[in-house]
Structure formats: C-alpha cells, structure tokens
Write a protein that holds these residues in place. Sequence first.
Motif: not given
Length: 296
Positions: A258-276, A278-288
Amino acid sequence: MNSQQLADFEATWVPRINTYLDENLRTVSDRADLTAAMRYSVLAGGKRLRPLLSLAVLATFDCSITAAELRASTALELLHTYSLIHDDLPAMDNDPLRRGQPTSHVKFGEDLAILAGDALQPLAFQWLADSGLTADKVAQLTLGLAQAAGPQGMVAGQVADVKSTGQQLALPALQHLHRQKTGALIHYAVLAGTIQAAVDATTQQALTEFGDAFGLAFQIYDDILDVTSTPAQLGKATHKDAGEEKNTYPVLLGLGGAKAALKAALATATAALDRAEAASQTDMTLLASFLTYFTN
C-alpha cells in the motif's frame, strides 16, 4: 514540494471557508431542527480539502477570488458533507464518530440525519446556481458536480463498496471503486477550479489527471491510516475495514504494498503537474504543495 506553502494557504483560506459556511447556514431552513442538523455536520471541522483545491487552482492562475468564486468553490463542501452523513448511517458504515464528534444519526436520530443529508445535496447546486458566476461557468460546474456525485461517480463507488464487502476485489476493480467513491469529488474540485479560471483544454486535462492521482493517493493514505492510527489521532473508529471485510489497499497489497502504491500515485500526480506547467507556462508549486499532505 513545500509543506509551508500549503500551511500558509490553509491558514489563509480555511478560516474564510469556515466563516462563509457558518454565516450562510444560519437561516438555511425555517425548521430549526433541520438547520441545526445541517450546521452540526458541516461545521464539525475537517480539512476543507476539496474547496481548497478549487481555490488553489484559481490562485495558481492569479484569478481574483470574489464572493462568487468562494460560493461556488465552497458548495462542494455541502455535497461532501451530505455524503459523509449518509456514509456513517447504520445501513452503510454504521460509524459512531466523525471528526472526533458523535455522527449525525447518533446525535439527531437516523431520520433527521438522512434528511439533513438530503437537504445539503440540493443546496450545493443552489449555491452554484446563485453564485453570480457567468451562466456558462454555472452550467459547466453543475454538470461536472452532478456527474461526479451521481450514478457514474461517488454513488456508484459507494454501491460497489457496499456490495463487494466480504469479497476480495482484484486491484483494477479496487482502483475503479475508489476513483468513483473518493476520487470523483476530488477530480471535480480540480475541474471546478479550471472551469472558474478558464484554463485551456490541454492544461485542464493535465490538472484533472493530477486530481485523479491525488484522489487515489488520498484513499490509499486513508486506508493506511486506518491500520496504523488510533481513534484519537483520526477522530473516528480505526481498524474497522479489516474487521468488516472491506476491500482496502493494505488488505489487498499488505502495508508495504500500500505504501508503494501511494508513492506511485504521488509520482503520477507530480508528472501531471509537470505537464500542466509546461502547457500553461504557469508555476504549479502551490498545487504541488498539496502532495505534502501525504508525507508530513
């Protein structure tokens, strides 16, 4: 990820959300007993995570948060609270505690608790409709919330949860259950922010994928806390899931899995913010910074 940034955002907005809810639920019904039951559950506390996510999207894109945006964002807390009241009922999870206090049916009786939940659900849509946002935004928000809460969203997930008790689900089925039961309203919280901020479609897609991953992480984390925490720490009963043969990530994968699955979900969330970003040229640190909820 900066946990202080999240703490500062919470310190600014949680009191405003709580004050707004308090002030706008004082005369919500001409039935004093119904008003009391609605206020009791809504004002019992909580992280206000869902409206915070909506407001964080607005803040990320430097949108002014007027009374209209605050009302529309806070409406989600009404619908979320309705779901908690009904989830705690004897026919569902039969929980005596919520946020360290007696649950609604324990304090007010099962009949009034059901009706308080019934009243909060349409009130959420009323707050969207009379928020003062443009008609187009109200329409998009109303559709999004109805889809998230309804028979292909939260309610479907609740049915799957109830009907699968005592049967071990495979991991894909468990993930689908929680995408609906827990994740749908978190997905909507992020979606609502993007609708109000009028972001482009590519950025919206990336941000809602962040919301989906966040929702999955939230459920896995909640399952882990049920195993590792005490009732005093959580403000509700713990170790119930295994005893009631509920499908959870620790039951299916073990605590380490379960802890490994949590870590994987957080990595997916971080990658999605990276894409957001790049697409918007807007800092996503608050959401991160919201991801530090799972690491602190």
